[in-house]
Design a protein around this motif. Structure first.
Motif, PDB file in Angstrom:
ATOM      1  N   TYR A  44       2.449  -0.086  -4.820  1.00 45.04           N
ATOM      2  CA  TYR A  44       2.693   0.540  -6.450  1.00 45.04           C
ATOM      3  C   TYR A  44       2.158   1.282  -7.141  1.00 45.04           C
ATOM      4  CZ  TYR A  44       7.009   0.102  -3.649  1.00 45.04           C
ATOM      5  OH  TYR A  44       8.305  -0.018  -2.942  1.00 45.04           O
ATOM      6  N   LEU A  45       0.931   0.516  -7.707  1.00 42.93           N
ATOM      7  CA  LEU A  45       0.447   0.956  -9.289  1.00 42.93           C
ATOM      8  C   LEU A  45      -0.443   1.740  -8.300  1.00 42.93           C
ATOM      9  CD1 LEU A  45      -1.080  -1.205 -11.612  1.00 42.93           C
ATOM     10  CD2 LEU A  45      -2.992  -0.299  -9.762  1.00 42.93           C
ATOM     11  N   VAL A  46      -0.892   2.068  -7.704  1.00 45.22           N
ATOM     12  CA  VAL A  46      -2.004   2.773  -7.165  1.00 45.22           C
ATOM     13  C   VAL A  46      -1.772   4.748  -6.722  1.00 45.22           C
ATOM     14  CG1 VAL A  46      -3.651   4.123  -4.611  1.00 45.22           C
ATOM     15  CG2 VAL A  46      -3.934   1.503  -6.291  1.00 45.22           C
ATOM     16  N   PHE A  47       0.134   4.102  -5.927  1.00 43.84           N
ATOM     17  CA  PHE A  47       0.718   5.514  -5.729  1.00 43.84           C
ATOM     18  C   PHE A  47       1.299   5.682  -6.937  1.00 43.84           C
ATOM     19  CE2 PHE A  47       0.406   3.679  -0.761  1.00 43.84           C
ATOM     20  CZ  PHE A  47      -0.552   4.537  -0.575  1.00 43.84           C
ATOM     21  N   GLY A  48       1.774   5.517  -7.614  1.00 47.82           N
ATOM     22  CA  GLY A  48       2.354   5.354  -8.362  1.00 47.82           C
ATOM     23  C   GLY A  48       1.600   6.146  -9.453  1.00 47.82           C
TER      24      GLY A  48
END
Length: 94
Positions: free
Chosen positions: A58-62
């Motif tokens: 979620y951190l990376v794709f966000g």
């Protein structure tokens, strides 16, 4: 007074949203993992590395999606105008 946002900072906005998305993912990842662990046979539960992996995804794709969105906004704002909002000075009750 109406104003328009002329530019979004892709890196700064992406950092903030990425951290919020990673923390927000814990709201459903933790209960889901606990539920899955209780409902599966002994030793067949979800792997523990998933607790770390989902928030990192979620951190990376966000970060990537918000940075791309800000870049598109910054590119399009001269052609279609920016997000418009209305503001007033403190103490000016209209």
């Amino acid at each position: 007074m109406k104003q328009q946002i002329a530019r979004f900072s892709p890196h700064q906005n992406a950092k903030v949203f990425a951290v919020l998305m990673a923390l927000g993912s814990l709201v459903f990842v933790l209960p889901f993992m606990l539920f899955a662990g209780m409902m599966t046979p002994e030793g067949m539960g979800p792997p523990m590395f998933m607790f770390v992996l989902f928030p990192v995804f979620y951190l990376v794709f966000g970060y990537v999606m918000v940075a791309i969105g800000c870049a598109i906004y910054n590119y399009m704002v001269p052609y279609i105008g920016g997000i418009e909002y209305e503001s007033q000075a403190p103490g000016n009750d209209a």
